[in-house]
Enzyme design. Structure first.
Site, PDB file in Angstrom:
ATOM      1  N   LEU A  33       0.817  -1.218   0.000  1.00 15.30           N
ATOM      2  CA  LEU A  33       0.000   0.000   0.000  1.00 15.30           C
ATOM      3  C   LEU A  33       0.849   1.267   0.000  1.00 15.30           C
ATOM      4  CD1 LEU A  33      -3.035  -0.921   2.345  1.00 15.30           C
ATOM      5  CD2 LEU A  33      -2.847  -1.117  -0.140  1.00 15.30           C
ATOM      6  N   TYR A 141      14.966   3.326 -13.657  1.00 12.90           N
ATOM      7  CA  TYR A 141      13.705   2.576 -13.704  1.00 12.90           C
ATOM      8  C   TYR A 141      13.797   1.464 -14.757  1.00 12.90           C
ATOM      9  CZ  TYR A 141       8.906   1.442 -14.926  1.00 12.90           C
ATOM     10  OH  TYR A 141       7.756   0.759 -15.227  1.00 12.90           O
ATOM     11  N   PHE A 169       3.953  -0.104 -22.776  1.00 11.71           N
ATOM     12  CA  PHE A 169       4.272   1.261 -23.168  1.00 11.71           C
ATOM     13  C   PHE A 169       3.526   2.157 -22.162  1.00 11.71           C
ATOM     14  CE2 PHE A 169       7.155   1.100 -26.812  1.00 11.71           C
ATOM     15  CZ  PHE A 169       7.398  -0.249 -26.750  1.00 11.71           C
ATOM     16  N   ILE A 205       5.376  21.247 -19.530  1.00 12.78           N
ATOM     17  CA  ILE A 205       5.746  20.389 -20.667  1.00 12.78           C
ATOM     18  C   ILE A 205       7.266  20.277 -20.668  1.00 12.78           C
ATOM     19  CG2 ILE A 205       5.696  20.072 -23.173  1.00 12.78           C
ATOM     20  CD1 ILE A 205       3.090  21.558 -23.278  1.00 12.78           C
ATOM     21  N   GLY A 282      16.443  11.474 -18.197  1.00 12.97           N
ATOM     22  CA  GLY A 282      16.054  10.065 -18.312  1.00 12.97           C
ATOM     23  C   GLY A 282      14.949   9.807 -19.311  1.00 12.97           C
TER      24      GLY A 282
HETATM   25  N1  UDP Z   1       5.418  14.871 -19.231  1.00 20.20           N
HETATM   26  C1  UDP Z   1       5.265  16.262 -19.278  1.00 20.20           C
HETATM   27  N2  UDP Z   1       4.646  16.882 -18.222  1.00 20.20           N
HETATM   28  C2  UDP Z   1       4.187  16.195 -17.120  1.00 20.20           C
HETATM   29  C3  UDP Z   1       4.344  14.786 -17.095  1.00 20.20           C
HETATM   30  C4  UDP Z   1       4.964  14.163 -18.171  1.00 20.20           C
HETATM   31  O1  UDP Z   1       5.665  16.919 -20.243  1.00 20.20           O
HETATM   32  O2  UDP Z   1       3.663  16.821 -16.196  1.00 20.20           O
HETATM   33  C5  UDP Z   1       6.051  14.188 -20.369  1.00 20.20           C
HETATM   34  C6  UDP Z   1       7.268  13.365 -19.965  1.00 20.20           C
HETATM   35  O3  UDP Z   1       8.418  14.165 -19.918  1.00 20.20           O
HETATM   36  C7  UDP Z   1       7.273  12.291 -21.060  1.00 20.20           C
HETATM   37  C8  UDP Z   1       5.795  12.095 -21.385  1.00 20.20           C
HETATM   38  O4  UDP Z   1       5.131  13.259 -20.889  1.00 20.20           O
HETATM   39  O5  UDP Z   1       7.924  12.769 -22.208  1.00 20.20           O
HETATM   40  C9  UDP Z   1       5.197  10.861 -20.702  1.00 20.20           C
HETATM   41  O6  UDP Z   1       5.572  10.900 -19.343  1.00 20.20           O
HETATM   42  P1  UDP Z   1       4.969   9.943 -18.239  1.00 20.20           P
HETATM   43  O7  UDP Z   1       5.607  10.313 -16.930  1.00 20.20           O
HETATM   44  O8  UDP Z   1       3.478   9.973 -18.300  1.00 20.20           O
HETATM   45  O9  UDP Z   1       5.412   8.478 -18.690  1.00 20.20           O
HETATM   46  P2  UDP Z   1       6.865   7.841 -18.972  1.00 20.20           P
HETATM   47  O10 UDP Z   1       6.966   7.754 -20.476  1.00 20.20           O
HETATM   48  O11 UDP Z   1       7.905   8.717 -18.350  1.00 20.20           O
HETATM   49  O12 UDP Z   1       6.793   6.501 -18.308  1.00 20.20           O
END
Ligand code: UDP
Length: 331
Positions: A33, A141, A169, A205, A282
């Site tokens: 949890l 990760y 994905f 973004i 990352g």
């Molecule tokens: N992202 C963003 N703003 C946010 C959260 C995520 O621009 O507040 C971008 C992030 O940098 C990545 C994409 O959205 O390029 C997907 O991020 P998420 O954390 O949802 O999933 P990940 O692919 O990292 O597992």
């Protein structure tokens, strides 16, 4: 016989537990949890609170239930956090999984479905990404999951452990009962919807200069119910004597951050202000699945391939649960 689901109170875990129960499977949940919710579990599912790597606890669960297989979700799943706190990820995701696998083998359980990730690939050389694409994770990760994939392969060879490693994905969307509720939340779609609800002032973004069509990072969003369905199919595959597999799970279509924001504006009818920020360490630029193998071998067919319909289900759940799940008093 019963299926042990670790992390069954989490986002993808709870949706999978819901589906397994609907299909008449006997399910036992083990969850600490840490980021999951007791309220996400259906009534009547036996629940143990603890770590997946707790050998005594897993041995006790195996004594108390006749375990056939394990679906291992329990893990931390934030790329950015893993860059800042790598050891937390290696201990939680890799070491705990190894101890879990050891306990299961001792208890005679040799069927294992593993929550892996497209983060094992790193910055792709080819898009869409097939399963045999080189694995060069770009963040801890991804490495933490990649190590477990290696352990699974070794245990298959040495101990006859049969596994399906599902490389998700980007999981998104919700069912009527289960949705994404993390604290902290760093995933894109829940944060976009938090802005739409007025819970956050704007969406950051991360990065405007990626080598993509609009400069923002591209991901392949896949509905959480479609992921759950793939777990059930993986279980059936193993039950029928199928060999070990690595499978991508995605729709094969990429959307940029800007496209996600635009679609969310259409779905919610809200403004959703944004602000440009630096790239998040990352983050690869472009992750899109070649998921033909899962379709061919498991007969898997995503039912929510459209981004708008994925966001719509997440939005519906958010509107019904503006503060997320009821907080667990034990947390
Ligand atoms: N992202 C963003 N703003 C946010 C959260 C995520 O621009 O507040 C971008 C992030 O940098 C990545 C994409 O959205 O390029 C997907 O991020 P998420 O954390 O949802 O999933 P990940 O692919 O990292 O597992």
């Amino acid at each position: 016989m019963a299926i042990l689901v670790t992390g069954g109170a989490g986002y993808i875990g709870s949706v999978t537990v819901e589906l397994l129960v609907q299909r008449g499977e006997r399910v036992i949940v083990l969850d600490n949890l840490g980021r999951g919710h007791r309220a996400a579990l259906p009534e009547g599912v036996p629940f143990y609170r603890g770590e997946a790597g707790d050998r005594d606890l897993v041995a006790r669960i195996a004594r108390e239930h006749d375990l056939e297989a394990c679906i291992h979700f329990a893990a931390l799943a934030y790329v950015g956090e893993s860059v800042e706190q790598p050891l937390r990820y290696y201990v939680n995701n890799s070491a705990q999984a190894m101890m879990l696998i050891e306990s299961l083998l001792e208890a005679g359980v040799r069927q294992f479905v593993f929550s892996s990730t497209c983060a094992v690939y790193g910055e792709p050389e080819t898009v869409p990404i097939p399963e045999d694409h080189p694995r060069r994770p770009a963040n801890p990760y991804g490495w933490s999951k990649y190590f477990v994939e290696q352990v699974l392969e070794s245990c298959d060879r040495a101990h006859g452990l049969r596994f399906v490693a599902l490389r998700y994905f980007n999981a998104a969307g919700a069912t009527d009962r289960c949705g994404e509720d993390h604290d902290p939340e760093t995933h894109l779609i829940p944060n976009v919807l938090a802005v739409a609800l007025g819970k956050l002032p704007f969406l950051p973004i991360f990065g405007h200069d990626y080598p993509t069509h609009d400069g923002t990072a591209v991901r392949d969003y896949i509905h959480v119910s479609d992921l759950a369905d793939a777990h059930l199919r993986a279980l059936v595959w193993l039950r029928q004597g199928g060999h070990s597999l690595f499978l991508n799970l995605g729709n094969g279509k990429g959307y940029s951050v800007l496209e996600v924001v635009r679609t969310a504006r259409e779905v919610t009818g809200r403004e959703i202000p944004t602000r440009w920020e630096a790239r998040r360490p990352g983050d690869p630029s472009h992750l899109v699945a070649d998921a033909r193998r899962a379709r061919r071998i498991l007969g898997w067919e995503p039912r929510h391939p459209e981004l708008a319909s994925i966001i719509e289900t997440a939005w519906r759940w958010r509107l019904a649960h503006p503060d997320g799940y009821p907080k667990d008093p034990a947390r």
